[in-house]
Scaffold this motif. Sequence first.
Motif, PDB file in Angstrom:
ATOM      1  N   THR A  69       0.835  -1.196   0.000  1.00  0.00           N
ATOM      2  CA  THR A  69       0.000   0.000   0.000  1.00  0.00           C
ATOM      3  C   THR A  69       0.871   1.247   0.000  1.00  0.00           C
ATOM      4  O   THR A  69       2.049   1.207   0.374  1.00  0.00           O
ATOM      5  CB  THR A  69      -0.918   0.030   1.229  1.00  0.00           C
ATOM      6  OG1 THR A  69      -0.107   0.192   2.405  1.00  0.00           O
ATOM      7  CG2 THR A  69      -1.747  -1.228   1.328  1.00  0.00           C
ATOM      8  N   SER A  70       0.290   2.370  -0.386  1.00  0.00           N
ATOM      9  CA  SER A  70       1.033   3.626  -0.386  1.00  0.00           C
ATOM     10  C   SER A  70       1.391   4.059   1.034  1.00  0.00           C
ATOM     11  O   SER A  70       2.423   4.698   1.263  1.00  0.00           O
ATOM     12  CB  SER A  70       0.234   4.727  -1.085  1.00  0.00           C
ATOM     13  OG  SER A  70      -1.012   4.932  -0.449  1.00  0.00           O
ATOM     14  N   LEU A  75       4.442   1.932   1.882  1.00  0.00           N
ATOM     15  CA  LEU A  75       5.577   2.380   1.084  1.00  0.00           C
ATOM     16  C   LEU A  75       6.102   3.723   1.580  1.00  0.00           C
ATOM     17  O   LEU A  75       7.315   3.954   1.624  1.00  0.00           O
ATOM     18  CB  LEU A  75       5.195   2.474  -0.394  1.00  0.00           C
ATOM     19  CG  LEU A  75       6.324   2.887  -1.338  1.00  0.00           C
ATOM     20  CD1 LEU A  75       7.444   1.852  -1.316  1.00  0.00           C
ATOM     21  CD2 LEU A  75       5.806   3.073  -2.769  1.00  0.00           C
ATOM     22  N   ALA A  76       5.191   4.620   1.953  1.00  0.00           N
ATOM     23  CA  ALA A  76       5.595   5.931   2.478  1.00  0.00           C
ATOM     24  C   ALA A  76       6.487   5.775   3.702  1.00  0.00           C
ATOM     25  O   ALA A  76       7.489   6.487   3.866  1.00  0.00           O
ATOM     26  CB  ALA A  76       4.362   6.760   2.812  1.00  0.00           C
ATOM     27  N   LYS A  77       6.135   4.825   4.570  1.00  0.00           N
ATOM     28  CA  LYS A  77       6.951   4.575   5.764  1.00  0.00           C
ATOM     29  C   LYS A  77       8.300   3.966   5.397  1.00  0.00           C
ATOM     30  O   LYS A  77       9.331   4.326   5.965  1.00  0.00           O
ATOM     31  CB  LYS A  77       6.202   3.638   6.717  1.00  0.00           C
ATOM     32  CG  LYS A  77       4.937   4.230   7.310  1.00  0.00           C
ATOM     33  CD  LYS A  77       4.216   3.201   8.183  1.00  0.00           C
ATOM     34  CE  LYS A  77       2.931   3.781   8.763  1.00  0.00           C
ATOM     35  NZ  LYS A  77       2.191   2.767   9.571  1.00  0.00           N
ATOM     36  N   THR A  94       5.921  11.207   1.813  1.00  0.00           N
ATOM     37  CA  THR A  94       4.520  11.356   2.192  1.00  0.00           C
ATOM     38  C   THR A  94       3.684  10.282   1.501  1.00  0.00           C
ATOM     39  O   THR A  94       4.100   9.704   0.482  1.00  0.00           O
ATOM     40  CB  THR A  94       3.973  12.738   1.793  1.00  0.00           C
ATOM     41  OG1 THR A  94       3.972  12.837   0.352  1.00  0.00           O
ATOM     42  CG2 THR A  94       4.827  13.858   2.386  1.00  0.00           C
ATOM     43  N   GLN A  95       2.488  10.041   2.047  1.00  0.00           N
ATOM     44  CA  GLN A  95       1.602   9.038   1.439  1.00  0.00           C
ATOM     45  C   GLN A  95       1.201   9.456   0.027  1.00  0.00           C
ATOM     46  O   GLN A  95       1.096   8.619  -0.870  1.00  0.00           O
ATOM     47  CB  GLN A  95       0.362   8.851   2.316  1.00  0.00           C
ATOM     48  CG  GLN A  95      -0.552   7.714   1.884  1.00  0.00           C
ATOM     49  CD  GLN A  95      -1.636   8.163   0.901  1.00  0.00           C
ATOM     50  OE1 GLN A  95      -1.990   9.338   0.872  1.00  0.00           O
ATOM     51  NE2 GLN A  95      -2.146   7.243   0.117  1.00  0.00           N
ATOM     52  N   PHE A 136       1.769   8.283  -5.814  1.00  0.00           N
ATOM     53  CA  PHE A 136       2.169   8.687  -7.160  1.00  0.00           C
ATOM     54  C   PHE A 136       3.250   7.755  -7.701  1.00  0.00           C
ATOM     55  O   PHE A 136       3.194   7.324  -8.862  1.00  0.00           O
ATOM     56  CB  PHE A 136       2.663  10.135  -7.127  1.00  0.00           C
ATOM     57  CG  PHE A 136       3.016  10.685  -8.478  1.00  0.00           C
ATOM     58  CD1 PHE A 136       2.263  10.391  -9.593  1.00  0.00           C
ATOM     59  CD2 PHE A 136       4.114  11.521  -8.631  1.00  0.00           C
ATOM     60  CE1 PHE A 136       2.579  10.905 -10.841  1.00  0.00           C
ATOM     61  CE2 PHE A 136       4.443  12.046  -9.864  1.00  0.00           C
ATOM     62  CZ  PHE A 136       3.678  11.730 -10.972  1.00  0.00           C
ATOM     63  N   LEU A 137       4.230   7.402  -6.870  1.00  0.00           N
ATOM     64  CA  LEU A 137       5.273   6.471  -7.293  1.00  0.00           C
ATOM     65  C   LEU A 137       4.680   5.120  -7.675  1.00  0.00           C
ATOM     66  O   LEU A 137       5.032   4.533  -8.705  1.00  0.00           O
ATOM     67  CB  LEU A 137       6.304   6.292  -6.172  1.00  0.00           C
ATOM     68  CG  LEU A 137       7.568   7.138  -6.234  1.00  0.00           C
ATOM     69  CD1 LEU A 137       7.242   8.623  -6.112  1.00  0.00           C
ATOM     70  CD2 LEU A 137       8.559   6.730  -5.152  1.00  0.00           C
ATOM     71  N   LEU A 138       3.758   4.637  -6.855  1.00  0.00           N
ATOM     72  CA  LEU A 138       3.137   3.347  -7.128  1.00  0.00           C
ATOM     73  C   LEU A 138       2.378   3.343  -8.448  1.00  0.00           C
ATOM     74  O   LEU A 138       2.457   2.383  -9.219  1.00  0.00           O
ATOM     75  CB  LEU A 138       2.188   2.972  -5.983  1.00  0.00           C
ATOM     76  CG  LEU A 138       2.828   2.416  -4.714  1.00  0.00           C
ATOM     77  CD1 LEU A 138       1.789   2.271  -3.614  1.00  0.00           C
ATOM     78  CD2 LEU A 138       3.497   1.077  -4.983  1.00  0.00           C
ATOM     79  N   GLN A 139       1.644   4.412  -8.717  1.00  0.00           N
ATOM     80  CA  GLN A 139       0.880   4.473  -9.961  1.00  0.00           C
ATOM     81  C   GLN A 139       1.801   4.539 -11.174  1.00  0.00           C
ATOM     82  O   GLN A 139       1.521   3.933 -12.215  1.00  0.00           O
ATOM     83  CB  GLN A 139      -0.074   5.677  -9.948  1.00  0.00           C
ATOM     84  CG  GLN A 139      -1.173   5.586  -8.905  1.00  0.00           C
ATOM     85  CD  GLN A 139      -2.023   4.341  -9.048  1.00  0.00           C
ATOM     86  OE1 GLN A 139      -2.241   3.841 -10.137  1.00  0.00           O
ATOM     87  NE2 GLN A 139      -2.501   3.813  -7.932  1.00  0.00           N
ATOM     88  N   ARG A 140       2.909   5.253 -11.044  1.00  0.00           N
ATOM     89  CA  ARG A 140       3.873   5.301 -12.150  1.00  0.00           C
ATOM     90  C   ARG A 140       4.511   3.932 -12.377  1.00  0.00           C
ATOM     91  O   ARG A 140       4.707   3.517 -13.527  1.00  0.00           O
ATOM     92  CB  ARG A 140       4.961   6.340 -11.861  1.00  0.00           C
ATOM     93  CG  ARG A 140       4.533   7.776 -12.134  1.00  0.00           C
ATOM     94  CD  ARG A 140       5.739   8.680 -12.247  1.00  0.00           C
ATOM     95  NE  ARG A 140       5.370  10.009 -12.737  1.00  0.00           N
ATOM     96  CZ  ARG A 140       6.244  10.911 -13.170  1.00  0.00           C
ATOM     97  NH1 ARG A 140       7.532  10.632 -13.154  1.00  0.00           N
ATOM     98  NH2 ARG A 140       5.854  12.086 -13.603  1.00  0.00           N
TER      99      ARG A 140
END
Length: 323
Positions: free
Chosen positions: A95-96, A99-101, A106-107, A112-116
């Motif tokens: 999850t974002s 991943l943010a942690k 930031t979440q 955004f990174l995950l969607q790319r």
Amino acid sequence: MINTNFKSVLELLQTFSTEQVCIDYLEQMRWGGIIESPFDSESKVYKCSKNRYKCKNTGKYFNAKTGTMFENTKVGLQKWFLAIWLVTSYKKGITSIQLAKDIDVTQKTAWFLLQRIRSCFGIENSNELEGIVECDETFIGGKNKNRHKDKKAKKAQGRNYTDKVPVMGMLQRGGKMNAFVITDTRKNSIQPLIYKYVSQEATQLISDEWWGYDGLDKNYNHLVIDHSRKEYVSLQDGTVHTNNIEGCWKILKSSVSGMYNHVSRKHLQKYVDEFLYKFNLREISDSDKFKYLILNSDVRTRYKDLIFIENCNKLQIIPKSCT
């Protein structure tokens, strides 16, 4: 060439210890030592400062990130590479929020990174299938039995509920799989995909009794399992069944419903592509999955486009955590 046969997050961080090491690696993966302009492949290229290059014919500047998922982001490549490793190596996704942690952003940035990254997974969803091919559809969405009486969805025409999204898949037994979000399960939605991706030289094409598959016997050796009669394996031939692709659907649904809070109808194909990337590359190492995605990272996704899509009609999934 940097040795990237790492087996853990620690080895990855030790390998990509600085931003410059990451840039050198990306340049090597993209250009193999011969710099090529993304604006004119025939143009002479001048090396400039700060890892930039100039295309002589167009006068434009570029770097290793230009035209890729890394372009115009303030996040360093070290965090990008760590995110790619985590996404490609975690079987059920990430999850974002998590991943943010993990990469200290930031979440919103992690999302955004995950969607790319997910936008690049489509490279494993255009395989030509042959041999024995199983075809089936599934429906992604919340379970109707879990809803309040006033919020239960009604049956739409065909098999699915009005609030569920159909996904059609084709699995080469012992090989790779393709799957696509479709508008409905009618013949005009299902059969063009079969004709596009399943070779007519395929040994067998196996499906259930759904009328959307009617007529395929004109061009394929089409065998049918009649689920309406509680038939799941042919009594005449034990190899005729769709159990393998149905097992794949269970993995996909478990990943989506078990990990994410909701998935937009418009974004659902990206999550399907993520599943296929991991499934189709199941026999290779995590480091090879990482390198394969870097080699195919030339997919640019803009934040404003993602936000526009995200505001479209959403498909509700069993709540667990944010995407």
